[in-house]
Design an enzyme around this catalytic site. Structure first.
Site, PDB file in Angstrom:
ATOM      1  N   GLU A 127      22.093  28.859  14.303  1.00 27.53           N
ATOM      2  CA  GLU A 127      22.347  27.853  15.327  1.00 27.53           C
ATOM      3  C   GLU A 127      21.261  26.784  15.240  1.00 27.53           C
ATOM      4  O   GLU A 127      20.075  27.109  15.189  1.00 27.53           O
ATOM      5  CB  GLU A 127      22.339  28.485  16.716  1.00 27.53           C
ATOM      6  N   GLY A 267      13.188  31.199  20.763  1.00 24.97           N
ATOM      7  CA  GLY A 267      12.740  32.428  21.401  1.00 24.97           C
ATOM      8  C   GLY A 267      13.553  33.612  20.927  1.00 24.97           C
ATOM      9  O   GLY A 267      13.013  34.669  20.617  1.00 24.97           O
ATOM     10  N   GLU A 304      20.086  36.882  26.126  1.00 23.97           N
ATOM     11  CA  GLU A 304      20.807  36.992  24.851  1.00 23.97           C
ATOM     12  C   GLU A 304      21.956  37.983  24.940  1.00 23.97           C
ATOM     13  O   GLU A 304      23.016  37.771  24.331  1.00 23.97           O
ATOM     14  CB  GLU A 304      19.839  37.379  23.732  1.00 23.97           C
ATOM     15  N   HIS A 307      24.962  36.412  26.623  1.00 24.78           N
ATOM     16  CA  HIS A 307      25.698  35.493  25.746  1.00 24.78           C
ATOM     17  C   HIS A 307      26.906  36.177  25.098  1.00 24.78           C
ATOM     18  O   HIS A 307      27.803  35.476  24.608  1.00 24.78           O
ATOM     19  CB  HIS A 307      24.778  34.986  24.633  1.00 24.78           C
ATOM     20  N   GLU A 326      24.679  27.654  27.433  1.00 25.39           N
ATOM     21  CA  GLU A 326      23.269  27.845  27.761  1.00 25.39           C
ATOM     22  C   GLU A 326      22.981  27.730  29.262  1.00 25.39           C
ATOM     23  O   GLU A 326      22.289  28.568  29.834  1.00 25.39           O
ATOM     24  CB  GLU A 326      22.395  26.875  26.968  1.00 25.39           C
TER      25      GLU A 326
END
Length: 877
Positions: A127, A267, A304, A307, A326
Site C-alpha cells: 500500500e 506503523g 489492523e 481492517h 482509515e
C-alpha cells in the site's frame, strides 16, 4: 545557479476516475527468492471490462522483463511495449490468461515498498502503490482478485515462507530449497498482498469465534523475542472478541498471522490474514517498553485487525476514498481503546492527538479535505486529516443518528458492500437508508477542508428562566476553497450552576427536562433558547468534544473554574484547565503576565489533585499543560521562544506552589509488586511521572536528586524514561551520567536505543542542535531505518519547537539537509519530514522567511522525488 524544475508533475484528479479497462479474476504468483535476483512469475486470468478496444496496460516499476505470454503463446518483443512505468499489450482478446516473468532486486530496494529485505528477511509493503514494484499488474484498489502464491527459497536461510490466506501445500526441494503454497479465497486488491520469508520465532495461540470456528493465531518475531509478543497476542484476542460484540464481525479465515519487521515506513499494514508490523508496535515487556508503547500496541493491533472488514472485505474504489477505510477504522480502534482504558481518558488523548497533528494541517498550506480531490503521490495523503479527522466525522455521524441507528447503518454497509470496492457516497447512503434521513448536507464534512470556528454567546433571563444561546460558525479559506459553507455540527451541552451543581433544562418545544442535549448547528448563525433554567447557569459546551471545531464562548474565566472543579463531563473538566492555562501562557508570551490569575490557577490545580474521586490517569492529564506546538497554532503570529518561556514560567509557578503536594504524591505513588500494563496501574505510573516532570521545572538541587533516584530505582521502562525525561529538563552532569548508563544497559536493544536518541533531541539546552548533529554521526544512527531517523530528526523538529525555531535558522537548514539526503533513497519517509516547515506563515516574519527559504531550496533541487516535490511546493503555494 539554482536548478529550476521544468518537468512539473501533473496531478491525478477524482473527477477523472474511470473504471478499470480490464479485470483480473485469478492471480497465481510464483516467487523464486534470492536477495538480488528474485524471479517472479505471474499468471493472470484477465477479462475486458466493458465494450472497448483499449490496449492492456499494466503498471510496473524497477522490473527487469524476462518474458510475456498470452494463452500460452510467448510474445515477441514487437508485440508489447515496456517503459519505466508500464507494460502495454495492444490487440488482446476479451478474455485470456497472461503469463509474465520479471526479475527484481529486493536487497537493493531502499524505498521499502514492494518486496525488500529487512534484517536478512524478505518482506513486502504494497500500500499504496508497491505491488507494481513486484510484477506487472493494474495497481489500483478497484481490481479485486483471488490469489494463490507459491514461494520457493533456501530452507536454511529462509525457513518460514508466509503469504496471505491459508497454507495449502509445503515441502522440500532439491538443493536445500523448500516451498510453500498459500491461497486466499477472498477477492482483494493487490495492495493487500503480503509475503514474508526468513528465520522467525513463533508465538502460537487460538481463538474460537462466535459461530464456534477455531482460528489459529500466529505472531512471528525476531529470534528470542516471542515472549515480548505476548501482550500483542492478548490485544489481538480482545480485538477479535470486541469486534464480534460491538459490530457483529467475525474473522473469516482459519489462520491469522502478524509479522514484526524492523524496517518499515508505516506503523503497520493490514494485509489480508498476514499483517506486517513495525516491530516498535508489536514487541513489549516491562523492561524495554513504556506504558505508552503498550497502549499503542493495543490500539494498532486492534486497528489492523478491524481492517479485515473495514478495508479488506470492503475496500476503496480509488485512493481518493482512503478515509473510507482509515477514518472508519480509526473510529473503531478509538472506540475499542475507550472500552479497554476508560472513555474520558481515552477521549482526551484522542483529542490531544487531533489538535497536535490535524489542526495545524488544517490551518496551513497543506490543508485538504477528508476526501481529497487531487494528488501527485497518494503516499502523501496518509495524513491526520484522513485518519483522525476522518474518525471524528464518523463519531459525529453516530452522535447525530444515535447508537442504535448508527449500528443499523453499519450492518447495512457490511451487507451491501461485502466483497466490493466502494465510495464514501455509498457508505453515507447506507446510514441515510437506515435512518430515513437526508444526509446530503452532512457529506460536506468530507468535501470541505479547514477547522470550523464555533462561537457561543449566552444571555440569561432569570425572571423567565430562559438561557438564550447564540451560536455561530465559520471556516477560514483553505487552498483551493476560498468560500466555505456551514456544516451540520453537533454541539453537545450541559448546564451547571455557580456552585457546580448540575442543572436540568428543556430544549425548545420539549416537555421533558434533561441534563444534557445535542444542538445541531447547521446555519452560519442560530439561536436556541433553553427553558426551565432556575439558577444562574454555567454552560458546559461541546461536551466530549462532540465536533472537531475551535470553540470560543463569552463565558468569564470564573465559569471555567466551576467546570474544572465540578463538570461531570470529564473531557470538559480537563478542557477548562487547558483553556485557563492557554490564556495565562499567551498573556505572558504577549508581555502582559497575569500573576494573580496564575496563582489562582495553581490553587485550582491543587484542589483537583486532592480530589479523591478522580482517577490517577485523569489527574496526570490535568497536570499536562497545552504543548508549545498547540499554543503556536492559536497564536498569530507565533513566537516559539516567547511561548516556551511563558509556558516554563507557568510550570515553575505550579511546581513552587504545589511543591509539597507534588512531593507527597511522588512518594505515595511508588509502585510495589509486579508490573502490570492494565489501565489502572498505568494511570498511577502516569501520575507519578507527571508529578516528577512538573517538579523538574523548579531549579532545586533536591529535585535533581529526586529525578536521579527515580531513574536509578526504576523497575520498568516507563519509570526509567520518566526519570530520564526529568533529568533531561534539569540538564547537567546527572543527565549525562544517566544517558551513559542508559546506553550501556540497552545498546543491544534497537527499540530502546530509539528512545535514547529521541530524548536527547528533545533537550532544552541551547546547543541541542550541536548534540543532534553529533548523533547523526553516531555508529548506531542509520537514516535508512525509519524508526531511528524519526527518533532523532522528528523528535528535534516536531517535539522541540523552541530550539528548532532558533532565530539563526540553523534548525531549518538541518531539516532541509535531512529531507534532501533521505529523498535519495526513501522519498516516502523524506516527504513526511516536511510538515514542520509547512506552517511557515503562522510564525513571526523573521522566522517564517527563513523557513520559506529552505522550502524553496528543497523545491529547486535537481532530481527531487514526486513525494517531496508535492508537499514542499504546496507548502510554498
Amino acid at each position: 545557479m539554482a536548478f529550476m524544475r521544468t518537468d512539473t508533475p501533473q496531478p491525478i484528479r477524482l473527477t477523472e476516475y474511470r473504471p478499470p479497462a480490464f479485470l483480473i479474476d485469478e492471480v497465481h504468483l510464483d516467487f523464486a527468492l534470492a536477495p538480488n535476483t528474485t524471479r517472479v512469475k505471474a499468471r493472470l486470468t484477465v477479462k475486458r471490462n466493458g465494450d472497448h478496444a483499449e490496449a492492456l496496460r499494466l503498471d510496473g516499476v524497477r522490473l527487469k522483463p524476462i518474458s510475456a505470454a498470452i494463452d500460452g503463446r510467448i510474445l515477441s518483443e514487437g508485440e508489447y511495449a515496456v517503459t519505466d512505468e508500464d507494460l502495454t499489450i495492444p490487440g488482446v482478446p476479451d478474455a485470456f490468461v497472461l503469463e509474465t516473468e520479471v526479475e527484481i532486486d529486493p536487497q537493493g530496494n531502499t524505498y521499502l515498498e514492494g518486496l525488500y529485505m529487512s534484517s536478512g528477511r524478505f518482506c513486502t509493503q504494497c500500500e499504496a502503490e508497491g505491488f507494481r514494484k513486484i510484477t506487472w499488474f493494474p495497481d489500483r484498489p478497484d481490481v479485486l482478485a483471488r490469489y494463490t502464491v507459491r514461494i520457493e527459497a533456501d530452507r536454511a536461510a529462509y525457513p518460514r515462507l508466509l503469504s496471505n490466506g491459508n497454507l495449502i501445500e509445503a515441502g522440500d526441494l532439491d538443493g536445500g530449497r523448500h516451498f510453500a503454497v498459500w491461497n486466499d479465497p477472498f477477492p482483494k486488491p493487490c495492495y493487500l498482498f503480503a509475503l514474508v520469508a526468513g528465520e522467525l520465532d513463533e508465538l502460537a495461540d487460538s481463538l474460537v469465534t462466535m459461530s464456534g470456528r477455531a482460528v489459529q493465531l500466529r505472531i512471528y518475531v525476531d529470534t528470542g523475542m516471542a515472549p515480548r509478543a505476548a501482550y500483542a497476542m492478548d490485544a489481538l484476542k480482545r480485538s477479535m472478541k470486541w469486534d464480534e460484540d460491538a459490530f457483529g464481525r467475525e474473522y473469516d479465515l482459519d489462520l491469522f498471522m502478524i509479522v514484526a519487521v524492523r524496517d518499515f515506513n508505516f506503523g503497520a499494514m493490514e494485509n489480508k490474514g498476514l499483517n506486517i508490523f513495525n516491530s516498535s508496535l508489536l514487541l513489549a515487556d516491562p523492561q524495554t517498553a513504556t506504558d505508552l508503547d503498550y497502549e499503542r500496541i493495543e490500539s494498532v493491533v486492534a486497528h489492523e485487525y478491524f481492517h479485515n472488514w473495514t478495508g479488506d472485505r470492503i475496500t476503496c474504489r480509488d485512493w481518493f476514498q482512503l478515509c473510507l477505510k482509515e477514518g472508519l477504522t480509526v473510529f473503531r480502534d478509538q472506540s475499542f481503546s475507550a472500552d479497554m482504558r476508560g472513555h474520558a481518558v481515552q477521549r482526551i488523548k484522542d483529542v490531544r492527538a487531533l489538535r497536535a497533528r490535524q489542526f495545524p494541517e488544517d490551518a496551513g498550506p497543506l490543508a485538504h479535505s477528508v476526501r481529497p480531490d487531487s494528488y501527485l503521490k497518494i503516499d502523501n495523503f496518509y495524513t491526520a486529516t484522513i485518519y483522525e479527522k476522518g474518525a471524528e466525522v464518523i463519531r459525529m455521524l453516530k452522535t447525530l443518528l444515535g447508537a442504535d441507528t448508527f449500528r443499523a447503518g453499519m450492518d447495512l454497509y457490511f451487507e451491501r458492500w461485502d466483497g466490493h470496492a466502494t465510495t464514501v457516497e455509498a457508505f453515507i447512503q447506507c446510514f441515510a437508508d437506515a435512518s430515513g434521513r437526508d444526509l446530503a448536507p452532512f457529506f460536506a464534512w468530507y468535501e470541505q477542508a479547514g477547522t470550523p470556528r464555533v462561537e457561543i454567546d449566552s444571555a440569561y433571563d432569570a425572571a423567565a428562566q430562559i438561557l438564550e444561546l447564540t451560536l455561530r460558525q465559520a471556516t477560514d479559506p483553505t487552498p483551493g476553497q476560498p468560500d466555505k459553507r456551514p456544516l451540520p455540527t453537533p454541539v453537545s451541552i450541559g448546564l451547571l450552576d455557580e456552585d457546580g451543581e448540575v442543572q436540568a433544562f428543556r430544549m425548545p418545544g420539549a416537555a421533558v427536562m434533561v441534563e444534557d442535549a445535542v444542538i445541531v448547528l447547521d446555519q452560519a448563525e442560530q439561536v436556541v433558547r433553553l427553558e426551565g433554567v432556575t439558577r444562574a447557569p454555567v454552560l458546559s459546551p461541546l461536551r466530549g468534544f462532540s465536533a472537531p471545531v475551535r470553540l470560543t464562548t463569552d463565558a468569564p474565566s470564573k465559569d471555567r473554574y466551576v467546570l474544572l472543579a465540578a463538570d461531570p463531563d470529564l473531557f470538559n473538566r480537563w478542557e477548562a484547565g487547558q483553556e485557563l492555562a492557554r490564556d495565562l501562557i499567551l498573556a505572558r508570551a504577549d508581555g502582559a503576565p497575569d500573576e494573580v490569575g496564575e496563582e489562582r490557577f495553581a490553587e485550582a490545580m491543587g484542589r483537583a489533585l486532592s480530589d479523591q474521586s478522580s482517577e490517577p490517569a485523569f489527574k496526570a492529564l490535568l497536570l499536562s499543560l497545552p504543548s508549545e506546538s498547540d499554543l503556536a497554532v492559536v497564536s498569530a503570529p507565533a513566537d516559539p521562544s516567547a511561548i516556551h518561556e511563558a509556558r516554563e514560567a507557568l510550570r515553575l509557578r505550579l511546581a513552587v506552589h504545589l511543591g509539597e503536594v507534588l512531593q507527597r504524591l511522588h512518594g505515595g505513588l511508588q509502585e510495589a509488586g509486579e508490573f502490570s500494563p492494565d489501565a489502572e496501574s498505568a494511570g498511577r505510573r502516569a501520575l507519578r511521572n507527571a508529578v516528577l516532570d512538573l517538579l523538574a521545572a523548579a531549579p532545586r538541587a533536591d529535585h535533581a536528586e529526586r529525578a536521579l533516584g527515580h531513574y536509578q530505582a526504576a523497575g520498568n521502562m516507563t519509570d526509567a524514561m520518566g526519570g530520564l525525561n526529568a533529568l533531561m529538563q534539569i540538564g547537567g552532569a546527572a543527565f549525562e551520567e544517566a544517558l551513559a548508563d542508559f546506553y550501556a544497559r540497552w545498546k543491544h536493544e534497537p527499540l530502546v536505543i530509539d528512545k535514547w536518541f529521541a530524548i536527547q533531541a528533545r533537550s532544552p539546552e541551547e546547543d541541542v542542535l550541536g548534540r543532534v548533529l553529533g548523533l547523526t554521526a553516531h555508529p548506531d544512527f542509520d537514516p535508512k531505518n525509519p524508526n531511528r531517523l524519526r527518533a532523532l530528526v522528528q523528535s528535534f523538529t516536531s517535539a522541540n519547537p523552541a530550539r528548532f525555531h532558533d532565530p539563526s535558522g540553523a534548525g531549518y537548514r538541518f531539516l532541509a539537509d535531512q529531507i534532501l539526503a533521505v529523498d535519495r533513497f526513501n522519498p516516502m519517509t523524506a516527504a513526511r519530514l516536511i510538515e514542520p516547515l509547512g506552517g511557515w506563515r503562522r510564525y513571526i516574519p523573521e522566522l517564517g522567511e527563513l523557513m520559506r527559504e529552505q522550502l524553496q531550496r528543497i523545491v529547486e533541487t535537481e532530481g527531487l522525488s514526486k513525494n517531496v516535490y508535492e508537499l514542499a511546493s504546496r507548502a510554498l503555494a
